[in-house]
Design an enzyme around this catalytic site. Structure first.
Site, PDB file in Angstrom:
ATOM      1  N   MET A   1     -34.671 -13.877   4.772  1.00 34.53           N
ATOM      2  CA  MET A   1     -34.467 -13.391   7.068  1.00 34.53           C
ATOM      3  C   MET A   1     -33.915 -12.052   7.517  1.00 34.53           C
ATOM      4  SD  MET A   1     -31.333 -16.890   6.530  1.00 34.53           S
ATOM      5  CE  MET A   1     -30.336 -15.512   4.845  1.00 34.53           C
TER       6      MET A   1
ATOM      7  N   LYS B   1     -30.486 -25.357  11.952  1.00 28.16           N
ATOM      8  CA  LYS B   1     -30.457 -24.086  12.886  1.00 28.16           C
ATOM      9  C   LYS B   1     -31.248 -23.706  12.491  1.00 28.16           C
ATOM     10  CE  LYS B   1     -25.716 -24.484  10.179  1.00 28.16           C
ATOM     11  NZ  LYS B   1     -24.902 -23.924   8.425  1.00 28.16           N
TER      12      LYS B   1
ATOM     13  N   ASP C   1     -31.505 -30.494   6.878  1.00 31.21           N
ATOM     14  CA  ASP C   1     -31.334 -28.649   7.373  1.00 31.21           C
ATOM     15  C   ASP C   1     -33.190 -28.860   8.096  1.00 31.21           C
ATOM     16  OD1 ASP C   1     -29.636 -27.854   6.971  1.00 31.21           O
ATOM     17  OD2 ASP C   1     -29.847 -26.504   5.629  1.00 31.21           O
TER      18      ASP C   1
END
Length: 256
Positions: A172, A58, A36
């Site tokens: 996030m 991502k 990732d």
């Protein structure tokens, strides 16, 4: 051909020295590594020279490899008889979608293991001198997502977090910070509750800004704080001033 095996591995929060020994062994044995965006690239040096690397980065709103494609790759590579590592930042089962990937493998009878990693919700505050629990200030804590598929995390029971949890670690959440602060205050959380935002925690670029539920939004805006960042809410944040120990400029290397 005999099926291979998939290892869903947590890479830790950014500092390459925080990866586990088991994770390093998995990387050394892997034929294929799907990794990732938040994985420290230094960790890929543990792989063998002939390993195949597949980037699955991502960023919010832009997934270069959709989750369905990642799961398809895990299945295809393992059915070729290969040892596959799915390398994910932090811990694969804490907002890492590792559970979805494990489900996809289980449905087809493909062998897999989960290798836990140190999650940013604990590591970032630790590197900022903030213990998420403390006998005097915090006997409970919660991991909370600050983002969901609809955008704002409006399916979270903010009233329970506001009244029943001492320390909240939010992942996030930079984009939705105004919403998060507003929800907690409207549900009864004291506007003067301390809050810290830790940008790129545990790395050489770590940066910390602090404030209260009432002031942090403007501070984050004026300081141009960006993702990746952890948001820590609770009285334990006040301990940072005297427990701060990590200096990116003076970081001592102990990793072998």
């Amino acid at each position: 051909m005999k099926k291979g095996k998939v290892y869903i591995v947590g890479a830790g929060p950014g500092d390459p020295e925080l990866i586990t020994l088991k994770a390093v062994k998995c990387l050394a044995a892997a034929d294929v590594i799907l990794y990732d965006r938040l994985v420290n690239p230094v960790l890929l040096e543990h792989a063998k020279e002939e390993a195949e690397f597949i980037y699955c980065g991502k960023i919010p709103g832009n997934h270069c490899v959709p989750q369905e494609v990642i799961q398809k790759l895990l299945i295809e590579k393992s059915l070729e008889g290969k040892t596959v590592v799915r390398l994910k930042g932090g811990d694969p089962f804490i907002f890492g979608r590792g559970g979805e990937e494990a489900e996809a493998l289980a449905r087809l009878g493909i062998a897999f293991e989960i290798v836990p990693g140190i999650t940013a919700g604990i590591a970032a505050p630790a590197y900022a001198g903030i213990p998420v629990t403390h006998r005097e200030y915090g006997g409970s804590f919660a991991f909370v997502t600050g983002h969901c598929t609809t955008g704002k995390p409006d399916n979270i029971r903010w009233e329970y977090l506001a009244k029943g949890v001492d320390t909240i670690s939010i992942y996030m959440g930079i984009k939705n910070l105004p919403y998060i602060c507003s929800q907690l205050q409207s549900c009864g959380k004291n506007p003067q509750t301390p809050i810290a935002v830790i940008e790129q925690g545990t790395t050489m670029n770590q940066r910390i800004v602090t404030g209260t539920l009432e002031t942090i939004v403007e501070t984050v805006k004026s300081e141009a704080v960006t993702n990746p960042a952890m948001i820590i809410i609770g009285e334990v944040v006040n301990l940072s001033q005297r427990l701060s120990w990590f200096s990116p400029r003076k970081r001592e290397k102990v990793f072998i």
